[in-house]
Motif scaffolding. Structure first.
Motif, PDB file in Angstrom:
ATOM      1  N   ALA A 243     131.414  22.412 -12.313  1.00  0.00           N
ATOM      2  CA  ALA A 243     131.775  21.046 -11.901  1.00  0.00           C
ATOM      3  C   ALA A 243     130.762  20.037 -12.415  1.00  0.00           C
ATOM      4  N   GLU A 244     129.481  20.461 -12.501  1.00  0.00           N
ATOM      5  CA  GLU A 244     128.412  19.555 -12.933  1.00  0.00           C
ATOM      6  C   GLU A 244     128.229  19.541 -14.446  1.00  0.00           C
ATOM      7  N   GLY A 245     128.722  20.584 -15.139  1.00  0.00           N
ATOM      8  CA  GLY A 245     128.515  20.661 -16.575  1.00  0.00           C
ATOM      9  C   GLY A 245     128.678  22.078 -17.083  1.00  0.00           C
ATOM     10  N   TYR A 246     127.569  22.829 -17.120  1.00  0.00           N
ATOM     11  CA  TYR A 246     127.637  24.188 -17.639  1.00  0.00           C
ATOM     12  C   TYR A 246     126.602  25.070 -16.946  1.00  0.00           C
ATOM     13  N   GLU A 247     126.827  26.377 -17.045  1.00  0.00           N
ATOM     14  CA  GLU A 247     125.847  27.374 -16.634  1.00  0.00           C
ATOM     15  C   GLU A 247     125.742  28.397 -17.749  1.00  0.00           C
ATOM     16  N   VAL A 248     124.521  28.715 -18.157  1.00  0.00           N
ATOM     17  CA  VAL A 248     124.298  29.739 -19.173  1.00  0.00           C
ATOM     18  C   VAL A 248     124.167  31.076 -18.442  1.00  0.00           C
ATOM     19  N   LEU A 249     125.185  31.899 -18.528  1.00  0.00           N
ATOM     20  CA  LEU A 249     125.230  33.132 -17.752  1.00  0.00           C
ATOM     21  C   LEU A 249     124.289  34.203 -18.291  1.00  0.00           C
ATOM     22  N   THR A 250     123.899  34.090 -19.547  1.00  0.00           N
ATOM     23  CA  THR A 250     123.036  35.091 -20.173  1.00  0.00           C
ATOM     24  C   THR A 250     121.627  34.559 -20.426  1.00  0.00           C
ATOM     25  N   LEU A 251     121.241  33.498 -19.720  1.00  0.00           N
ATOM     26  CA  LEU A 251     119.927  32.890 -19.932  1.00  0.00           C
ATOM     27  C   LEU A 251     118.819  33.912 -19.678  1.00  0.00           C
ATOM     28  N   ARG A 252     117.855  33.957 -20.584  1.00  0.00           N
ATOM     29  CA  ARG A 252     116.741  34.898 -20.462  1.00  0.00           C
ATOM     30  C   ARG A 252     115.555  34.233 -19.769  1.00  0.00           C
ATOM     31  N   ASP A 253     114.693  35.050 -19.186  1.00  0.00           N
ATOM     32  CA  ASP A 253     113.553  34.529 -18.421  1.00  0.00           C
ATOM     33  C   ASP A 253     112.593  33.725 -19.288  1.00  0.00           C
TER      34      ASP A 253
END
Length: 261
Positions: A243-253
């Motif tokens: 709803a706010e934009g995007y989420e990176v589901l595979t984001l690394r630490d």
């Protein structure tokens, strides 16, 4: 691949879990990929970690008849590089490692560039600018934006830095299937193409060449190389539209939102 599958909260939670596990695979490989090892050793390390430690499934293995867990695309290989016991990493190489992982029925897909030893400045610059181009595309994602906005953001950054965007391959929707609708082109025009909406999930994975965009496939039927034998780089993440934009589901630490010029 005709219909886009909108994911609900439970489906997104499972994709988020797969994404976190896939990020852990890269963290595991980060301390192990080095000069002298074969690309098959990378494959074998990832397979053992995914299946034994994470108790997950390497989703690429068996897909379209591909026998390995991941792709290793070295230097002028654009994508779909096949792991080999004979191909060894050497100082100065750049290699893309592309991995998919399935857990509880949902798939995550991501790739990362590894720089081996002392890499020439021109190669390092290509890797860095490709990473920036991927993030330009990611940051264009939001409800109401279009896939043309995403592709245009990537293409504009590549063009501005003197590179070319490969047009023969693209990102894709993802979920219970590795390849779902829509196709996500890494070039385009603002305002054109599919309108994004909350719950869509897809990959953004630009392949960017030092030279011409033209590519060819080798006789093995998998390995795609640049036609002019100049270097190519690629980065990839699995993205959810929120709803706010995007989420990176595979984001690394080791990643944070880059400050782009």
């Amino acid at each position: 691949m005709d219909e886009v599958v909108i994911k609900g909260p439970e489906e997104l939670a499972r994709m988020r879990q797969s994404g976190r596990l896939l990020a852990a695979v890269f963290a595991y490989l980060d301390t192990r990929i080095e000069a002298g090892m074969s690309t098959m050793q990378i494959n074998d390390l990832a397979e053992a970690f995914i299946t034994r430690t994470l108790e997950a499934r390497p989703a690429s293995q068996g897909q379209y008849g591909f026998p390995f867990v991941l792709n290793t695309s070295l230097n002028h290989v654009v994508c779909h590089g096949v792991p080999s016991t004979q191909q060894r990493l050497k100082p100065g190489d750049i290699v893309n490692v592309d991995i998919t992982l399935e857990k509880q029925g949902y798939i995550a897909d991501s790739s990362k560039m590894y720089l081996i030893g002392n890499v020439p400045p021109a190669a390092r610059r290509l890797v860095d600018k490709t990473y920036e181009a991927m993030w330009r595309g990611i940051q264009a994602v939001r409800p109401g934006a279009t896939l043309g906005d995403v592709g245009h953001a990537i293409q504009r950054h590549a063009d501005a830095n003197g590179y070319s965007v490969v047009r023969d391959y693209c990102g894709h929707g993802i979920g219970q299937e590795m390849h779902e609708a829509p196709e996500v082109l890494h070039y385009g025009r603002p305002g054109q193409g599919l309108v994004l909406q909350e719950g869509m999930t897809f990959t953004i994975e630009p392949m960017i060449n030092q030279g011409k965009a033209k590519v060819k496939t080798k006789r093995d039927g998998w390995t795609v190389v640049t036609s002019d034998k100049r270097l190519s780089a690629q980065w990839e993440h699995t993205i959810a539209v929120t709803a706010e934009g995007y989420e990176v589901l595979t984001l690394r630490d080791d990643e944070c939102l880059p400050r782009l010029p």
